[in-house]
Design a protein around this motif. Structure first.
Motif, PDB file in Angstrom:
ATOM      1  N   TYR A 163      36.469 -12.456 -14.804  1.00 34.71           N
ATOM      2  CA  TYR A 163      37.265 -12.386 -13.682  1.00 34.71           C
ATOM      3  C   TYR A 163      36.815 -13.194 -12.099  1.00 34.71           C
ATOM      4  O   TYR A 163      37.323 -13.684 -11.691  1.00 34.71           O
ATOM      5  N   SER A 164      35.273 -13.126 -12.160  1.00 34.65           N
ATOM      6  CA  SER A 164      34.806 -14.057 -10.851  1.00 34.65           C
ATOM      7  C   SER A 164      34.369 -14.843 -11.187  1.00 34.65           C
ATOM      8  O   SER A 164      35.311 -15.764  -9.655  1.00 34.65           O
TER       9      SER A 164
ATOM     10  N   GLU B  68      41.935 -11.320 -17.335  1.00 38.75           N
ATOM     11  CA  GLU B  68      41.043 -12.094 -16.296  1.00 38.75           C
ATOM     12  C   GLU B  68      41.921 -13.145 -14.854  1.00 38.75           C
ATOM     13  O   GLU B  68      41.553 -13.239 -14.257  1.00 38.75           O
TER      14      GLU B  68
ATOM     15  N   ASN C 124      37.988 -20.209 -15.842  1.00 44.47           N
ATOM     16  CA  ASN C 124      38.808 -18.763 -15.506  1.00 44.47           C
ATOM     17  C   ASN C 124      39.903 -19.241 -17.283  1.00 44.47           C
ATOM     18  O   ASN C 124      40.667 -19.037 -17.399  1.00 44.47           O
TER      19      ASN C 124
ATOM     20  N   ALA D 239      43.792 -13.080 -11.515  1.00 47.71           N
ATOM     21  CA  ALA D 239      42.922 -13.824 -10.425  1.00 47.71           C
ATOM     22  C   ALA D 239      44.342 -14.239  -9.491  1.00 47.71           C
ATOM     23  O   ALA D 239      44.033 -14.527  -8.955  1.00 47.71           O
TER      24      ALA D 239
ATOM     25  N   THR E 206      31.565  -8.193 -15.453  1.00 53.10           N
ATOM     26  CA  THR E 206      32.666  -8.973 -14.782  1.00 53.10           C
ATOM     27  C   THR E 206      32.710 -10.512 -14.502  1.00 53.10           C
ATOM     28  O   THR E 206      33.808 -11.128 -13.624  1.00 53.10           O
TER      29      THR E 206
ATOM     30  N   SER F 296      36.798 -17.120 -13.038  1.00 56.88           N
ATOM     31  CA  SER F 296      38.283 -17.305 -12.483  1.00 56.88           C
ATOM     32  C   SER F 296      39.569 -17.315 -11.531  1.00 56.88           C
ATOM     33  O   SER F 296      39.877 -17.749 -11.057  1.00 56.88           O
TER      34      SER F 296
ATOM     35  N   THR G 216      36.182 -15.134 -21.927  1.00 54.63           N
ATOM     36  CA  THR G 216      36.387 -13.642 -21.559  1.00 54.63           C
ATOM     37  C   THR G 216      35.506 -13.346 -22.535  1.00 54.63           C
ATOM     38  O   THR G 216      34.719 -14.250 -22.982  1.00 54.63           O
TER      39      THR G 216
END
Length: 342
Positions: A96-97, A310, A164, A314, A93, A99, A167
């Motif tokens: 995601y974090s 992602e 950001n 966010a 993840t 971003s 992927t």
């Protein structure tokens, strides 16, 4: 006089922080207090390293906005006495974090580099040491005592990416991440080559603002041939839903079935924020290019352009959290805030 940069290492959990017990073969958490003992090569780096860890390291599958806030607050409380930050995180993840933190840390003027590994730090063939050592080097890069990188990055297998824009593309290879719509920020070879043109430009005159209100009342709807009305209706009628990312085909195309367009229009009229992103790994949404996306454009769906899913998630959480007026939401979302879209 050049002083040594002070780098704070933040361990949240993940494979990089595991070490194999030589007798039992089982994995256990690594004590980062003793990192210089375990990885003596770090002493060769031209910086001072301090460490802090989550009280209970977590698997990145359990990562959530509460932990993002923890990371943001650690950075905020150490911001004045650190020149850069390296966040050790599970790879699943991490995009995601990275971003989320890019949006949460407004006016960031220092490097925050996420990294991890595919194999534990104690493994013979581990990628952890290289990722960790080079991430610290990237975070230490300075010119005239000013950090060269002033954004949230993600370093993995010889490349530094804008966080950001990333992927995770592979669960097996060391080269686990890619940034298909934006060039690498730096590459580690015989020399560290920084792509200065690609870096975020920040004049550094503004104070860091940490935004911790992330609204999680959002969802993702991935389109597929044969998607049925009851499924779409169930998603759109989810109680409390405020934002939805729709993963469409190609350059933002979707079915033109009247039931589908009508459901979306009703939801939009009711105040739901709907963002169109492409299912393709690379490329951009260009609503109106084909007839199959012009209806989405005409009813007011937000164009995610070349943002990743992602980062879209966010950004939705972030913008809903700052409680933008509904009429401003679309135009603000479609602007790049932290270099997350072109």
């Amino acid at each position: 006089m050049n002083k040594k940069p002070n780098i704070l290492l933040i361990y949240t959990g993940g494979t990089i922080g595991m070490i194999k017990d030589a007798d039992t073969g089982s994995l256990k958490s690594f004590d980062f207090e003793n990192i210089l003992t375990k990885i003596p090569e770090l002493r060769l780096l031209d910086c001072d390293i301090e460490t802090t860890s989550f009280e209970k390291p977590i698997d990145s599958s359990n990562m959530n906005p509460e932990y993002w806030i923890d990371i943001a607050k650690i950075i905020e409380s150490n911001y004045d006495n650190s020149d850069g930050f390296v966040v050790l995180h599970g790879s699943d993840t991490m995009s995601y974090s990275a971003s989320a933190l890019s949006f949460m840390l407004e006016n960031l003027n220092k490097p925050v580099i996420f990294t991890g590994s595919q194999l534990p730090i104690g493994d013979l063939r581990t990628d952890a040491k290289e990722n960790l050592i080079t991430s610290i080097q990237m975070a230490s890069l300075q010119k005239n005592n000013v950090p060269i990188i002033k954004e949230v990055g993600l370093y993995f297998e010889y490349k530094l990416y804008r966080g950001n824009r990333t992927t995770k593309i592979n669960a097996e290879h060391f080269e686990a991440f890619e940034s298909l719509n934006y060039p690498h920020l730096a590459e580690s070879g015989v020399h560290l080559n920084v792509n200065k043109e690609a870096l975020l430009k920040n004049d550094g005159s503004k104070e860091l603002i940490v935004r911790v209100n992330m609204d999680t009342n959002i969802g993702i709807l991935k389109l597929f041939p044969g998607i049925s009305e009851p499924i779409v209706k169930a998603v759109l009628n989810t109680e409390g839903l405020k934002g939805l990312v729709i993963e469409t085909y190609g350059s933002g195309n979707a079915t033109t079935a009247s039931w589908f367009i009508d459901l979306l229009k009703t939801a939009l009229d009711g105040g739901l924020q709907i963002v169109n992103v492409t299912q393709c790994a690379g490329g951009s949404v260009a609503m109106g290019q084909y007839e199959t996306s012009s209806k989405l454009k005409s009813i007011g769906v937000i164009s995610g352009k070349d943002i990743t899913t992602e980062a879209a998630i966010a950004k939705l959480m972030y913008l809903l959290g700052v409680q933008l007026p509904s009429e401003e939401f679309k135009s603000v979302f479609e602007l790049p805030l932290r270099g997350e879209m072109s």
